[in-house]
Design a protein around this motif. Structure first.
Motif, PDB file in Angstrom:
ATOM      1  N   ALA A   1       0.833  -1.208   0.000  1.00 29.83           N
ATOM      2  CA  ALA A   1       0.000   0.000   0.000  1.00 29.83           C
ATOM      3  C   ALA A   1       0.864   1.253   0.000  1.00 29.83           C
ATOM      4  N   ILE A   2       1.902   1.234   0.815  1.00 35.20           N
ATOM      5  CA  ILE A   2       2.806   2.383   0.881  1.00 35.20           C
ATOM      6  C   ILE A   2       3.515   2.589  -0.446  1.00 35.20           C
ATOM      7  N   THR A   3       3.867   1.483  -1.076  1.00 34.87           N
ATOM      8  CA  THR A   3       4.531   1.581  -2.385  1.00 34.87           C
ATOM      9  C   THR A   3       3.642   2.323  -3.385  1.00 34.87           C
ATOM     10  N   VAL A   4       2.388   1.925  -3.413  1.00 31.94           N
ATOM     11  CA  VAL A   4       1.442   2.547  -4.343  1.00 31.94           C
ATOM     12  C   VAL A   4       1.335   4.039  -4.062  1.00 31.94           C
ATOM     13  N   GLU A   5       1.166   4.390  -2.817  1.00 32.73           N
ATOM     14  CA  GLU A   5       1.032   5.811  -2.472  1.00 32.73           C
ATOM     15  C   GLU A   5       2.295   6.594  -2.830  1.00 32.73           C
ATOM     16  N   THR A   6       3.427   5.937  -2.651  1.00 36.80           N
ATOM     17  CA  THR A   6       4.692   6.598  -3.005  1.00 36.80           C
ATOM     18  C   THR A   6       4.769   6.896  -4.496  1.00 36.80           C
ATOM     19  N   VAL A   7       4.334   5.945  -5.290  1.00 45.59           N
ATOM     20  CA  VAL A   7       4.356   6.158  -6.743  1.00 45.59           C
ATOM     21  C   VAL A   7       3.443   7.323  -7.119  1.00 45.59           C
ATOM     22  N   VAL A   8       2.271   7.353  -6.531  1.00 41.49           N
ATOM     23  CA  VAL A   8       1.328   8.444  -6.813  1.00 41.49           C
ATOM     24  C   VAL A   8       1.951   9.784  -6.431  1.00 41.49           C
ATOM     25  N   GLU A   9       2.649   9.773  -5.316  1.00 43.36           N
ATOM     26  CA  GLU A   9       3.320  10.983  -4.836  1.00 43.36           C
ATOM     27  C   GLU A   9       4.406  11.426  -5.812  1.00 43.36           C
ATOM     28  N   LEU A  10       5.221  10.461  -6.226  1.00 38.43           N
ATOM     29  CA  LEU A  10       6.321  10.782  -7.140  1.00 38.43           C
ATOM     30  C   LEU A  10       5.794  11.293  -8.486  1.00 38.43           C
ATOM     31  N   ALA A  11       4.686  10.727  -8.915  1.00 36.03           N
ATOM     32  CA  ALA A  11       4.133  11.105 -10.216  1.00 36.03           C
ATOM     33  C   ALA A  11       3.703  12.567 -10.228  1.00 36.03           C
ATOM     34  N   ALA A  12       3.478  13.108  -9.036  1.00 36.04           N
ATOM     35  CA  ALA A  12       3.096  14.515  -8.955  1.00 36.04           C
ATOM     36  C   ALA A  12       4.300  15.425  -9.153  1.00 36.04           C
ATOM     37  N   GLU A  13       5.486  14.868  -8.983  1.00 31.64           N
ATOM     38  CA  GLU A  13       6.696  15.693  -8.982  1.00 31.64           C
ATOM     39  C   GLU A  13       7.539  15.559 -10.239  1.00 31.64           C
ATOM     40  N   GLN A  14       7.445  14.415 -10.899  1.00 28.10           N
ATOM     41  CA  GLN A  14       8.288  14.188 -12.067  1.00 28.10           C
ATOM     42  C   GLN A  14       7.528  13.425 -13.139  1.00 28.10           C
ATOM     43  N   ASN A  15       8.072  13.437 -14.324  1.00 25.67           N
ATOM     44  CA  ASN A  15       7.490  12.703 -15.433  1.00 25.67           C
ATOM     45  C   ASN A  15       7.235  11.253 -15.022  1.00 25.67           C
ATOM     46  N   PRO A  16       5.969  10.832 -14.969  1.00 27.00           N
ATOM     47  CA  PRO A  16       5.652   9.487 -14.498  1.00 27.00           C
ATOM     48  C   PRO A  16       6.425   8.401 -15.240  1.00 27.00           C
ATOM     49  N   SER A  17       6.700   8.642 -16.509  1.00 25.58           N
ATOM     50  CA  SER A  17       7.341   7.573 -17.268  1.00 25.58           C
ATOM     51  C   SER A  17       8.819   7.440 -16.925  1.00 25.58           C
ATOM     52  N   ASP A  18       9.410   8.382 -16.200  1.00 26.21           N
ATOM     53  CA  ASP A  18      10.740   8.053 -15.715  1.00 26.21           C
ATOM     54  C   ASP A  18      10.857   7.997 -14.200  1.00 26.21           C
ATOM     55  N   ILE A  19       9.845   7.422 -13.593  1.00 20.77           N
ATOM     56  CA  ILE A  19       9.933   7.034 -12.189  1.00 20.77           C
ATOM     57  C   ILE A  19      10.611   5.663 -12.148  1.00 20.77           C
ATOM     58  N   THR A  20      11.769   5.623 -11.551  1.00 22.84           N
ATOM     59  CA  THR A  20      12.499   4.349 -11.509  1.00 22.84           C
ATOM     60  C   THR A  20      12.202   3.606 -10.219  1.00 22.84           C
ATOM     61  N   THR A  21      12.475   2.319 -10.224  1.00 22.88           N
ATOM     62  CA  THR A  21      12.283   1.542  -9.001  1.00 22.88           C
ATOM     63  C   THR A  21      13.239   2.041  -7.910  1.00 22.88           C
ATOM     64  N   ALA A  22      14.408   2.516  -8.340  1.00 24.70           N
ATOM     65  CA  ALA A  22      15.347   3.071  -7.364  1.00 24.70           C
ATOM     66  C   ALA A  22      14.760   4.308  -6.682  1.00 24.70           C
ATOM     67  N   ALA A  23      14.099   5.158  -7.471  1.00 28.08           N
ATOM     68  CA  ALA A  23      13.515   6.375  -6.910  1.00 28.08           C
ATOM     69  C   ALA A  23      12.386   6.045  -5.938  1.00 28.08           C
ATOM     70  N   ILE A  24      11.588   5.056  -6.291  1.00 24.76           N
ATOM     71  CA  ILE A  24      10.486   4.641  -5.414  1.00 24.76           C
ATOM     72  C   ILE A  24      11.054   4.156  -4.086  1.00 24.76           C
ATOM     73  N   ALA A  25      12.039   3.273  -4.176  1.00 26.79           N
ATOM     74  CA  ALA A  25      12.625   2.693  -2.972  1.00 26.79           C
ATOM     75  C   ALA A  25      13.250   3.780  -2.100  1.00 26.79           C
ATOM     76  N   LYS A  26      13.970   4.679  -2.732  1.00 25.32           N
ATOM     77  CA  LYS A  26      14.633   5.739  -1.984  1.00 25.32           C
ATOM     78  C   LYS A  26      13.624   6.571  -1.198  1.00 25.32           C
ATOM     79  N   ARG A  27      12.553   6.936  -1.860  1.00 26.96           N
ATOM     80  CA  ARG A  27      11.522   7.729  -1.194  1.00 26.96           C
ATOM     81  C   ARG A  27      10.910   6.994  -0.008  1.00 26.96           C
ATOM     82  N   MET A  28      10.862   5.657  -0.115  1.00 26.78           N
ATOM     83  CA  MET A  28      10.283   4.860   0.959  1.00 26.78           C
ATOM     84  C   MET A  28      11.305   4.557   2.043  1.00 26.78           C
ATOM     85  N   GLY A  29      12.553   4.893   1.796  1.00 27.88           N
ATOM     86  CA  GLY A  29      13.604   4.556   2.758  1.00 27.88           C
ATOM     87  C   GLY A  29      13.963   3.088   2.737  1.00 27.88           C
TER      88      GLY A  29
END
Lengths: 202, 202
Positions: free
Chosen positions: B15-43
């Motif tokens: 669930a947290i992963t999903v919310e993180t992706v939604v959050e990141l998509a608000a800040e950067q081009n969704p198509s270059d959200i990497t798995t590394a970026a998702i993980a980093k944001r989640m700690g």
DNA sequence: ATAAAGTGAGTAACTAATTACTATCTTTAT
DNA sequence: ATAAAGATAGTAATTAGTTACTCACTTTAT
């Protein structure tokens, strides 16, 4: 179509590159068009592209220039072809839709560029283009109000935003259906509703 | 905000992963959200993500599910909160706009998924979502016609397309201005024009 | 104790960009 | 007119950097 002739003069090669990118954008997600894919479609090696452009961003910049020129000149011609503001709005709308139907990748590229976080050169160019485009719509709407064709109490900014959004909506529908020609078919029907929304009571 | 707690139960982590992706998509081009970026944001480390999802596509699929559920339930609630079709259309519009203002990355992700060439799973989910969304609009418009609130001669399909496009246009304007809150401000003004376009003469 | 969750160091595939080299045109001197 | 010289365009291999994904191992909760 293209004969993949080698050894073209640089200017011509650059022009072909731009057209190739526009073509590719119609077929795949613009943001993952690689320099390798561009070169392959042109019948060149990947490295050859960098004889004519310093980097990938410069290619995109050239594409945006191409788009801005062609779209605005086409739209301006449409505006000049009629004599009332209301008719001009409709002609502008149809000209834009015609352009998009011919080059379906274009609106997707523009939208894609806007999504980038930073302040890339292509992004700024898109902002400039849409700004110049909006000016034309705004001018027509205000002329329409003055002429009594449009509701004098109309919210101009909102009407401009909706004008552009209407086309964006058509693009999305065509992506959904996977059918580009749908845009041309639906455009007059959708514009009719918009026209009614901004019209004077009579 | 997030406390970056380690060793969460799998479901919660997803669930947290999903919310993180939604959050990141608000800040950067969704198509270059990497798995590394998702993980980093989640700690978390990047590898940890693959404990909970078999691949990146599955993450996107989960996000689309999240979006479909939340958007449709919110919209349905808005529809139920009023009793005339015209008011329901407006409530639906505002509910959607509210959702987008809270999660600006969402429409951009949806649009981005639609652009993909092939028939990816997330793309199909977006098509399904928009289909289900369109049904609701269509139903309201037809009820509005029957009730005499809307123009009985109205082109329903075009009206549905324009309804969605209107929101898409607002999203684009906010990208242009780099200001999400703009959406909430402009929405009522734009909807007013749309409403007028589909309304009965009186 | 043990199963679930997370780590961290990998890998293979892909990407934009560079480079040494070759092929083809264009200009110029005779 | 034409051979030599220079300029331009393209090739093929390589580079450094990214990306999604894997796996042997460690930590934590029950």
């Amino acid at each position: 179509m293209a004969l993949h002739v080698k050894h073209l003069p640089a200017e011509e090669r650059r022009a072909i590159t731009v057209e190739t990118v526009v073509e590719l954008a119609a077929e795949q997600n613009p943001s993952d068009i690689t320099t390798a894919a561009i070169a392959k479609r042109m019948g060149l090696t990947q490295g050859a592209l960098f004889r004519h452009f310093p980097n990938k961003d410069a290619i995109l910049r050239a594409v945006m220039e191409w788009v801005a020129e062609r779209l605005l000149s086409r739209v301006d011609k449409a505006i000049r072809s009629v004599n009332s503001p209301g008719a001009a709005l409709e002609a502008m709308f149809m000209a834009h839709v015609g352009f998009v139907a011919e080059h379906p990748g274009v609106p997707r590229m523009l939208f894609g560029e806007l999504q980038h976080a930073g302040e890339t050169a292509p992004k700024r160019m898109v902002q400039t283009l849409i700004g110049r485009y909006g000016e034309r719509v705004r001018k027509l709407i205000e002329a329409g109000k003055a002429a009594g064709e449009l509701d004098p109490a109309l919210d101009t900014e909102a009407a401009v935003s909706l004008f552009v959004g209407t086309i964006q909506g058509l693009v999305m529908q065509s992506l959904l259906a996977g059918d580009v020609q749908r845009i041309s078919r639906d455009a007059p029907r959708v514009f009719a509703i918009y026209r009614r929304g901004i019209g004077s009571g009579r």
